[in-house]
Write a protein that holds these residues in place. Structure first.
Motif, PDB file in Angstrom:
ATOM      1  N   PRO A   1       0.814  -1.227   0.000  1.00 35.60           N
ATOM      2  CA  PRO A   1       0.000   0.000   0.000  1.00 35.60           C
ATOM      3  C   PRO A   1       0.842   1.269   0.000  1.00 35.60           C
ATOM      4  N   ILE A   2       1.939   1.273   0.769  1.00 33.57           N
ATOM      5  CA  ILE A   2       2.812   2.450   0.782  1.00 33.57           C
ATOM      6  C   ILE A   2       3.459   2.639  -0.583  1.00 33.57           C
ATOM      7  N   LYS A   3       3.863   1.550  -1.191  1.00 32.82           N
ATOM      8  CA  LYS A   3       4.465   1.618  -2.533  1.00 32.82           C
ATOM      9  C   LYS A   3       3.468   2.195  -3.535  1.00 32.82           C
ATOM     10  N   ALA A   4       2.204   1.784  -3.453  1.00 33.81           N
ATOM     11  CA  ALA A   4       1.182   2.321  -4.355  1.00 33.81           C
ATOM     12  C   ALA A   4       0.986   3.817  -4.129  1.00 33.81           C
ATOM     13  N   GLY A   5       1.025   4.246  -2.872  1.00 31.57           N
ATOM     14  CA  GLY A   5       0.901   5.668  -2.585  1.00 31.57           C
ATOM     15  C   GLY A   5       2.074   6.471  -3.114  1.00 31.57           C
ATOM     16  N   LEU A   6       3.272   5.912  -2.999  1.00 27.35           N
ATOM     17  CA  LEU A   6       4.469   6.607  -3.491  1.00 27.35           C
ATOM     18  C   LEU A   6       4.485   6.682  -5.016  1.00 27.35           C
ATOM     19  N   GLN A   7       3.945   5.661  -5.674  1.00 30.22           N
ATOM     20  CA  GLN A   7       3.934   5.666  -7.137  1.00 30.22           C
ATOM     21  C   GLN A   7       3.018   6.732  -7.712  1.00 30.22           C
ATOM     22  N   SER A   8       2.024   7.149  -6.932  1.00 29.44           N
ATOM     23  CA  SER A   8       1.134   8.225  -7.378  1.00 29.44           C
ATOM     24  C   SER A   8       1.536   9.587  -6.803  1.00 29.44           C
ATOM     25  N   PHE A   9       2.647   9.620  -6.083  1.00 24.64           N
ATOM     26  CA  PHE A   9       3.111  10.864  -5.476  1.00 24.64           C
ATOM     27  C   PHE A   9       3.747  11.764  -6.533  1.00 24.64           C
ATOM     28  N   PRO A  10       3.386  13.050  -6.594  1.00 23.04           N
ATOM     29  CA  PRO A  10       3.965  13.958  -7.593  1.00 23.04           C
ATOM     30  C   PRO A  10       5.460  14.199  -7.327  1.00 23.04           C
TER      31      PRO A  10
ATOM     32  N   ASN B   1       1.612  13.480   2.374  1.00 23.58           N
ATOM     33  CA  ASN B   1       0.836  13.359   1.138  1.00 23.58           C
ATOM     34  C   ASN B   1       0.420  11.933   0.811  1.00 23.58           C
ATOM     35  N   ILE B   2       0.889  10.975   1.572  1.00 22.00           N
ATOM     36  CA  ILE B   2       0.476   9.577   1.342  1.00 22.00           C
ATOM     37  C   ILE B   2      -0.166   8.999   2.601  1.00 22.00           C
ATOM     38  N   LYS B   3      -0.843   9.838   3.367  1.00 20.32           N
ATOM     39  CA  LYS B   3      -1.481   9.374   4.608  1.00 20.32           C
ATOM     40  C   LYS B   3      -2.473   8.232   4.375  1.00 20.32           C
ATOM     41  N   PRO B   4      -3.313   8.292   3.327  1.00 16.87           N
ATOM     42  CA  PRO B   4      -4.222   7.159   3.098  1.00 16.87           C
ATOM     43  C   PRO B   4      -3.482   5.843   2.873  1.00 16.87           C
ATOM     44  N   ALA B   5      -2.365   5.890   2.145  1.00 13.33           N
ATOM     45  CA  ALA B   5      -1.593   4.669   1.901  1.00 13.33           C
ATOM     46  C   ALA B   5      -0.960   4.171   3.197  1.00 13.33           C
ATOM     47  N   LEU B   6      -0.452   5.093   4.024  1.00 13.89           N
ATOM     48  CA  LEU B   6       0.116   4.709   5.313  1.00 13.89           C
ATOM     49  C   LEU B   6      -0.938   4.076   6.212  1.00 13.89           C
ATOM     50  N   LEU B   7      -2.098   4.680   6.258  1.00 15.34           N
ATOM     51  CA  LEU B   7      -3.178   4.156   7.081  1.00 15.34           C
ATOM     52  C   LEU B   7      -3.615   2.784   6.595  1.00 15.34           C
ATOM     53  N   THR B   8      -3.675   2.612   5.284  1.00 19.93           N
ATOM     54  CA  THR B   8      -4.034   1.305   4.724  1.00 19.93           C
ATOM     55  C   THR B   8      -3.016   0.244   5.132  1.00 19.93           C
ATOM     56  N   GLY B   9      -1.739   0.575   5.018  1.00 21.47           N
ATOM     57  CA  GLY B   9      -0.701  -0.376   5.387  1.00 21.47           C
ATOM     58  C   GLY B   9      -0.759  -0.742   6.862  1.00 21.47           C
ATOM     59  N   ILE B  10      -0.981   0.249   7.725  1.00 23.31           N
ATOM     60  CA  ILE B  10      -1.054  -0.009   9.167  1.00 23.31           C
ATOM     61  C   ILE B  10      -2.232  -0.918   9.500  1.00 23.31           C
ATOM     62  N   VAL B  11      -3.384  -0.606   8.935  1.00 25.35           N
ATOM     63  CA  VAL B  11      -4.587  -1.396   9.225  1.00 25.35           C
ATOM     64  C   VAL B  11      -4.454  -2.812   8.678  1.00 25.35           C
ATOM     65  N   MET B  12      -3.968  -2.941   7.447  1.00 23.95           N
ATOM     66  CA  MET B  12      -3.835  -4.263   6.839  1.00 23.95           C
ATOM     67  C   MET B  12      -2.829  -5.130   7.592  1.00 23.95           C
ATOM     68  N   ALA B  13      -1.708  -4.539   7.990  1.00 26.34           N
ATOM     69  CA  ALA B  13      -0.690  -5.301   8.727  1.00 26.34           C
ATOM     70  C   ALA B  13      -1.214  -5.732  10.093  1.00 26.34           C
ATOM     71  N   PHE B  14      -1.893  -4.831  10.781  1.00 17.51           N
ATOM     72  CA  PHE B  14      -2.428  -5.147  12.108  1.00 17.51           C
ATOM     73  C   PHE B  14      -3.489  -6.241  12.018  1.00 17.51           C
ATOM     74  N   ALA B  15      -4.421  -6.082  11.086  1.00 18.14           N
ATOM     75  CA  ALA B  15      -5.501  -7.057  10.949  1.00 18.14           C
ATOM     76  C   ALA B  15      -4.978  -8.413  10.492  1.00 18.14           C
TER      77      ALA B  15
END
Length: 219
Positions: A103-112, A137-151
């Motif tokens: 998820p973080i990688k996906a957020g970084l790939q769309s980062f300007p 600027n990639i808070k949604p991707a960070l949050l996704t990674g945190i939630v997915m890893a925890f769950a």
């Protein structure tokens, strides 16, 4: 309550470790020009396609006191990995790594990239650029990674059973406790464990979707 306490303790520790590892690793995969990054990217994603028992088996062999790495850790450093909470942490970190990195990688790939270049032009260091420009600027991707890893760590069974075993108070997680209770036909206790995991998972996902919501724009 002990299996539940161990489960959430493991999930918190593993998520924190993965966040520290996952951000720089994802940055390196996205921004590096090394030809070896595709090998690293493949290795990171391997747990997505491999059965958990395969990863658990190789970890069990690697850290067994009968082999070099496990013998060195136990004899010279006093660290026992197999059938210990430390083993659960190592196994869960490796198995949940793609759920944080991808998820973080996906957020970084769309980062300007223009924002990062502007930061460097203003004299900001790579660390300041990461902390003040990229991560906000990639808070949604960070949050996704945190939630997915925890769950994912909460629900893990195969890897933790292989490397951690089923030791009460040390490695018996909620998922393993459910399996034990079902085998013993104690469906009531198994149901209580399962209900707690369902409610916690539902609450985590509910908070995630609420925080990650996007307001509807009406023109």
């Amino acid at each position: 309550m002990q299996p539940l306490f161990l489960t959430f303790k493991l999930a918190l520790i593993v998520t924190a470790i993965l966040l520290v590892i996952g951000v720089p690793l994802a940055c390196w995969i996205v921004f590096s020009r090394s030809r070896f990054k595709y090998v690293v990217e493949t290795l990171v994603s391997m747990p997505l396609v491999l059965p958990p028992t395969v990863i658990g088996f190789y970890l069990l062999i690697a850290f067994s006191p009968q082999y070099f790495l496990g013998h060195f850790l136990q004899s010279y450093l006093g660290v026992r990995v197999v059938f210990s909470f430390t083993g659960l942490v190592i196994g869960s970190v490796l198995f949940s790594l793609p759920f944080m990195v991808n998820p973080i990688k996906a957020g970084l790939q769309s980062f300007p990239l223009a924002l990062m270049e502007a930061s460097y032009c203003l004299g900001k260091s790579p660390w300041e650029t990461l902390h003040r420009v990229i991560l906000p600027n990639i808070k949604p991707a960070l949050l996704t990674g945190i939630v997915m890893a925890f769950a994912h760590t909460i629900g893990e069974f195969g890897v933790v059973l292989m490397i951690g075993g089923n030791i009460p108070g040390e490695t018996r997680l909620a998922s393993i406790a459910i399996y034990n209770e079902v085998e013993a036909l104690n469906y009531h206790t198994a149901g209580l464990y399962a209900l707690v995991l369902v409610l916690v998972s539902f609450f985590i996902l509910l908070v995630f979707y609420y925080l990650n919501r996007k307001p509807l724009k009406i023109f």
